[in-house]
Design a protein around this motif. Structure first.
Motif, PDB file in Angstrom:
ATOM      1  N   ILE A 402      44.855  25.920  32.027  1.00  0.00           N
ATOM      2  CA  ILE A 402      45.714  25.820  33.196  1.00  0.00           C
ATOM      3  C   ILE A 402      47.056  25.179  32.894  1.00  0.00           C
ATOM      4  CG2 ILE A 402      45.958  24.657  35.448  1.00  0.00           C
ATOM      5  CD1 ILE A 402      42.964  25.029  35.815  1.00  0.00           C
ATOM      6  N   ALA A 403      47.058  24.134  32.045  1.00  0.00           N
ATOM      7  CA  ALA A 403      48.255  23.307  31.926  1.00  0.00           C
ATOM      8  C   ALA A 403      48.574  22.913  30.495  1.00  0.00           C
ATOM      9  CB  ALA A 403      48.088  22.050  32.777  1.00  0.00           C
ATOM     10  N   GLY A 404      49.805  22.451  30.307  1.00  0.00           N
ATOM     11  CA  GLY A 404      50.239  21.968  29.002  1.00  0.00           C
ATOM     12  C   GLY A 404      49.870  20.522  28.744  1.00  0.00           C
ATOM     13  N   ARG A 405      49.644  19.754  29.825  1.00  0.00           N
ATOM     14  CA  ARG A 405      49.254  18.341  29.676  1.00  0.00           C
ATOM     15  C   ARG A 405      48.100  18.058  30.625  1.00  0.00           C
ATOM     16  NH1 ARG A 405      51.783  13.234  31.952  1.00  0.00           N
ATOM     17  NH2 ARG A 405      53.371  14.606  32.860  1.00  0.00           N
ATOM     18  N   ILE A 406      47.040  17.485  30.087  1.00  0.00           N
ATOM     19  CA  ILE A 406      45.852  17.147  30.874  1.00  0.00           C
ATOM     20  C   ILE A 406      45.777  15.633  30.995  1.00  0.00           C
ATOM     21  CG2 ILE A 406      43.358  17.400  31.074  1.00  0.00           C
ATOM     22  CD1 ILE A 406      43.687  19.740  28.984  1.00  0.00           C
ATOM     23  N   VAL A 407      45.834  15.138  32.225  1.00  0.00           N
ATOM     24  CA  VAL A 407      45.849  13.698  32.491  1.00  0.00           C
ATOM     25  C   VAL A 407      44.467  13.261  32.960  1.00  0.00           C
ATOM     26  CG1 VAL A 407      46.943  11.853  33.820  1.00  0.00           C
ATOM     27  CG2 VAL A 407      48.284  13.863  33.142  1.00  0.00           C
ATOM     28  N   PHE A 408      43.992  12.155  32.421  1.00  0.00           N
ATOM     29  CA  PHE A 408      42.721  11.584  32.849  1.00  0.00           C
ATOM     30  C   PHE A 408      42.972  10.223  33.497  1.00  0.00           C
ATOM     31  CE2 PHE A 408      41.552  14.614  29.637  1.00  0.00           C
ATOM     32  CZ  PHE A 408      40.350  15.149  30.076  1.00  0.00           C
ATOM     33  N   ASN A 409      42.490  10.088  34.733  1.00  0.00           N
ATOM     34  CA  ASN A 409      42.563   8.811  35.459  1.00  0.00           C
ATOM     35  C   ASN A 409      43.952   8.192  35.435  1.00  0.00           C
ATOM     36  OD1 ASN A 409      39.888   8.858  36.340  1.00  0.00           O
ATOM     37  ND2 ASN A 409      39.154   8.023  34.396  1.00  0.00           N
ATOM     38  N   GLY A 410      44.915   9.004  35.805  1.00  0.00           N
ATOM     39  CA  GLY A 410      46.294   8.548  35.896  1.00  0.00           C
ATOM     40  C   GLY A 410      47.037   9.455  36.848  1.00  0.00           C
ATOM     41  N   VAL A 411      48.350   9.386  36.804  1.00  0.00           N
ATOM     42  CA  VAL A 411      49.165  10.266  37.637  1.00  0.00           C
ATOM     43  C   VAL A 411      50.064  11.096  36.732  1.00  0.00           C
ATOM     44  CG1 VAL A 411      49.139   8.753  39.649  1.00  0.00           C
ATOM     45  CG2 VAL A 411      50.927   8.468  37.933  1.00  0.00           C
ATOM     46  N   PRO A 412      50.399  12.320  37.150  1.00  0.00           N
ATOM     47  CA  PRO A 412      51.223  13.185  36.287  1.00  0.00           C
ATOM     48  C   PRO A 412      52.688  12.783  36.247  1.00  0.00           C
ATOM     49  CG  PRO A 412      50.730  14.294  38.347  1.00  0.00           C
ATOM     50  CD  PRO A 412      49.939  13.021  38.357  1.00  0.00           C
ATOM     51  N   THR A 413      53.174  12.095  37.271  1.00  0.00           N
ATOM     52  CA  THR A 413      54.572  11.670  37.279  1.00  0.00           C
ATOM     53  C   THR A 413      54.803  10.641  36.185  1.00  0.00           C
ATOM     54  OG1 THR A 413      53.876  10.232  39.116  1.00  0.00           O
ATOM     55  CG2 THR A 413      55.181  12.166  39.668  1.00  0.00           C
ATOM     56  N   GLY A 414      55.912  10.804  35.480  1.00  0.00           N
ATOM     57  CA  GLY A 414      56.195   9.951  34.322  1.00  0.00           C
ATOM     58  C   GLY A 414      55.863  10.708  33.059  1.00  0.00           C
ATOM     59  N   VAL A 415      56.899  11.096  32.317  1.00  0.00           N
ATOM     60  CA  VAL A 415      56.730  11.889  31.097  1.00  0.00           C
ATOM     61  C   VAL A 415      57.222  11.074  29.914  1.00  0.00           C
ATOM     62  CG1 VAL A 415      57.316  14.044  29.915  1.00  0.00           C
ATOM     63  CG2 VAL A 415      57.054  14.025  32.401  1.00  0.00           C
ATOM     64  N   ASP A 416      56.297  10.614  29.077  1.00  0.00           N
ATOM     65  CA  ASP A 416      56.666   9.805  27.918  1.00  0.00           C
ATOM     66  C   ASP A 416      57.360  10.677  26.871  1.00  0.00           C
ATOM     67  OD1 ASP A 416      56.410   7.189  26.444  1.00  0.00           O
ATOM     68  OD2 ASP A 416      55.378   8.497  25.023  1.00  0.00           O
ATOM     69  N   VAL A 417      58.438  10.153  26.303  1.00  0.00           N
ATOM     70  CA  VAL A 417      59.173  10.893  25.270  1.00  0.00           C
ATOM     71  C   VAL A 417      58.603  10.510  23.909  1.00  0.00           C
ATOM     72  CG1 VAL A 417      61.424  11.396  24.268  1.00  0.00           C
ATOM     73  CG2 VAL A 417      61.231  10.907  26.714  1.00  0.00           C
ATOM     74  N   SER A 418      57.770  11.366  23.353  1.00  0.00           N
ATOM     75  CA  SER A 418      57.109  11.064  22.083  1.00  0.00           C
ATOM     76  C   SER A 418      56.689  12.354  21.399  1.00  0.00           C
ATOM     77  CB  SER A 418      55.875  10.176  22.314  1.00  0.00           C
ATOM     78  OG  SER A 418      54.936  10.845  23.130  1.00  0.00           O
ATOM     79  N   ALA A 419      56.236  12.226  20.159  1.00  0.00           N
ATOM     80  CA  ALA A 419      55.866  13.393  19.362  1.00  0.00           C
ATOM     81  C   ALA A 419      54.665  14.141  19.941  1.00  0.00           C
ATOM     82  CB  ALA A 419      55.573  12.975  17.925  1.00  0.00           C
ATOM     83  N   SER A 420      53.799  13.430  20.648  1.00  0.00           N
ATOM     84  CA  SER A 420      52.571  14.056  21.146  1.00  0.00           C
ATOM     85  C   SER A 420      52.700  14.611  22.558  1.00  0.00           C
ATOM     86  CB  SER A 420      51.425  13.034  21.111  1.00  0.00           C
ATOM     87  OG  SER A 420      51.202  12.586  19.791  1.00  0.00           O
ATOM     88  N   MET A 421      53.833  14.392  23.195  1.00  0.00           N
ATOM     89  CA  MET A 421      54.002  14.874  24.562  1.00  0.00           C
ATOM     90  C   MET A 421      54.211  16.389  24.601  1.00  0.00           C
ATOM     91  SD  MET A 421      54.199  14.646  27.806  1.00  0.00           S
ATOM     92  CE  MET A 421      53.859  12.889  27.907  1.00  0.00           C
ATOM     93  N   VAL A 422      53.577  17.024  25.588  1.00  0.00           N
ATOM     94  CA  VAL A 422      53.824  18.436  25.869  1.00  0.00           C
ATOM     95  C   VAL A 422      54.341  18.534  27.301  1.00  0.00           C
ATOM     96  CG1 VAL A 422      52.812  20.721  26.185  1.00  0.00           C
ATOM     97  CG2 VAL A 422      52.089  19.291  24.270  1.00  0.00           C
ATOM     98  N   HIS A 423      55.580  18.989  27.428  1.00  0.00           N
ATOM     99  CA  HIS A 423      56.150  19.234  28.749  1.00  0.00           C
ATOM    100  C   HIS A 423      56.482  20.717  28.805  1.00  0.00           C
ATOM    101  CE1 HIS A 423      57.782  18.058  32.569  1.00  0.00           C
ATOM    102  NE2 HIS A 423      58.951  18.614  32.298  1.00  0.00           N
ATOM    103  N   GLY A 424      55.488  21.460  29.220  1.00  0.00           N
ATOM    104  CA  GLY A 424      55.546  22.908  29.268  1.00  0.00           C
ATOM    105  C   GLY A 424      54.168  23.374  29.687  1.00  0.00           C
ATOM    106  N   GLY A 425      53.960  24.646  29.742  1.00  0.00           N
ATOM    107  CA  GLY A 425      52.650  25.143  30.131  1.00  0.00           C
ATOM    108  C   GLY A 425      52.686  26.636  30.321  1.00  0.00           C
TER     109      GLY A 425
END
Length: 483
Positions: A402-425
């Protein structure tokens, strides 16, 4: 005018692509320093144009300069070019040639500034920073909602070009806000790729323009999503209040003007869900409305929200009790039964702002059906206890599709800028799910692989020479080496 701008960008690319990684790193760092030196003038102008508060803008400016310095660090480390070498083997039949591969810049990149992030996704934001790092020249079409802010930042980049002795027209700023100018930029023969953050309508239009060219080019559009959140039963029973407050904050953060805003909640009916909805309603009721970014977004929010609320079976259950003023949003939450949701495509569409729809399911099978019915998303979230995850383990197989980033027990708002981040889908969250618009891997949108076969060492790029003069990690005969 567009023709001249793109020709200048192409001419500059011939020289800029040959600049060293170190010189580009210094260039990016100089841009960052120049943006910081604009001080309160920049923050004040951005606040005036976008209605965003100064603290939020100060943090976003910090993220923007951090991104520029992150790409400078990436350039100095060097492995981002993915250099690989397969040495010749004359004894093999047929003889195996020497093969050396690396990523090279594609050419002039056109970037469309975003309305909701005047710094981090606009003139000197992630698209521009990653393209310049890759060795591409950049043409930015400033967003009309904050054109003066964009012009100030453009001046900081242009000053860095002079200070760092970069080719003239390495970066250019377009202030023409017409649709015709945008189409001309995408369809110009010299344009090699496009970056866009915004609405589905705008992103899809640019993609179609690029596909209609004689020589189609990639368009990397990030077009938002409803970011579905699955609320599992046990966490609603034992963490009712904390989860409800957490999501009231996420739904209304920045008046919902984030592409990762949780616009859809999915849960199984029960007493825990009833209590969650009661707390969530009280929290939403207490939210103080604030101004939205501009009149267009404000108008679209109320029109799309009212359209959703007028659908059969949709019930408004929470709304900020304060009367909204001029250009202010009105945070709201509605509910609908799963069967109705599955039959009504309009309810699957994004309402950009502080609005969320809770889909109430009879059981896990219906929850899965709702979740699977959704198109591609930037994020999807699972809220659950260990008991929930053990009981509903099969849900974990659905999330990656379904998505490019799967969040567990958190909120999707807030996108960390790092090597492991995926902002896409998957589409329509973005036009190419293989890439991210955030983090160092965002650079891969603006490059392509080239193989040099049996090339004399003296003619090879430094990244591929036998002596490895840059000292970067390379895959040599399937072994990672620096020597």
């Amino acid at each position: 005018m567009i023709n001249k701008i793109m020709q200048q960008s192409a001419e500059a690319f011939v020289s800029y692509r040959k600049t060293s990684a170190e010189s580009r790193a210094v260039f990016l760092e100089t841009i960052a320093a120049n943006i910081e030196s604009l001080g309160e003038e920049l923050i004040g102008k951005a606040s005036e144009e976008t209605n965003l508060p100064a603290p939020r803008l100060t943090g976003e400016r910090g993220r923007t300069t951090m991104q520029l310095r992150m790409f400078a660090q990436m350039l100095r480390e060097g492995s981002w070019v993915e250099a690989s070498i397969d040495t010749a083997n004359p004894d093999k039949v047929p003889a195996k040639p020497d093969l050396r591969k690396m990523l090279i810049p594609m050419g002039p990149v056109v970037v469309f500034g975003a309305s909701n992030f005047p710094f981090a996704y606009s003139t000197a934001g992630g698209d521009t920073a990653s393209a310049l790092a890759a060795g591409c020249t950049v043409v930015v079409k400033g967003h009309p909602a904050h054109l003066q802010t964009s012009t100030l930042v453009a001046g900081a980049i242009e000053a860095a070009i002079v200070a760092c002795n970069m080719p003239a027209h390495t970066f250019q700023h377009v202030t023409d806000s017409s649709f015709e100018a945008g189409k001309a930029l995408v369809q110009h023969d010299e344009t090699a790729a496009v970056g866009f953050t915004g609405s589905y309508t705008g992103g899809r239009a640019l993609w179609d323009y690029a596909a209609a060219r004689k020589n189609p080019i990639p368009v990397f559009s990030e077009m938002g999503s409803i970011n579905p959140v699955v609320l599992l039963p046990d966490t609603l029973d034992v963490n009712t209040e904390s989860v409800a407050k957490q999501y009231a904050g996420s739904i209304t953060l920045g008046m919902g003007q984030f592409c990762t805003n949780p616009g859809l909640l999915i849960a199984i009916q029960g007493e825990g869900l009833n209590r969650f909805l009661d707390v969530l309603s009280k929290e939403i009721d207490a939210v103080v409305p604030a101004k939205m970014l501009h009149k267009g977004i404000h108008k679209a929010y109320f029109e799309k929200m009212e359209a959703a609320l007028n659908q059969k079976g949709v019930k408004l259950v929470a709304r900020s009790s304060a009367t909204p003023g001029d250009m202010e949003a009105q945070p709201s939450v509605a509910t609908v039964e799963a069967g109705v949701f599955l039959e009504d495509p309009l309810l699957h569409e994004e309402v950009f702002g502080p609005y969320s729809l809770l889909v109430i399911c009879k059981d896990e099978a219906e929850l899965k059906a709702v979740w699977r019915s959704l198109t591609g998303q930037l994020t999807t979230t699972l809220m659950g206890t260990d008991k929930d995850f053990a009981t509903h383990h099969s849900l974990l197989d659905i999330a990656p599709s379904i998505a490019g980033r799967i969040v567990f027990n958190g909120v999707p708002t807030g996108v960390d800028v790092s090597a492991s981040m995926v902002h896409g889908g998957p589409y329509p969250a973005s036009t190419d799910s293989r890439f991210t618009a955030v983090g160092v891997n965002a650079v891969k949108r603006w490059v392509r692989p080239v193989c040099y076969q049996s090339c004399p060492d003296a003619l090879l790029p430094d990244e591929l020479k036998a002596a490895n003069p840059l000292g970067i990690w390379r895959l040599v005969d399937n072994v990672w080496k620096k020597d």
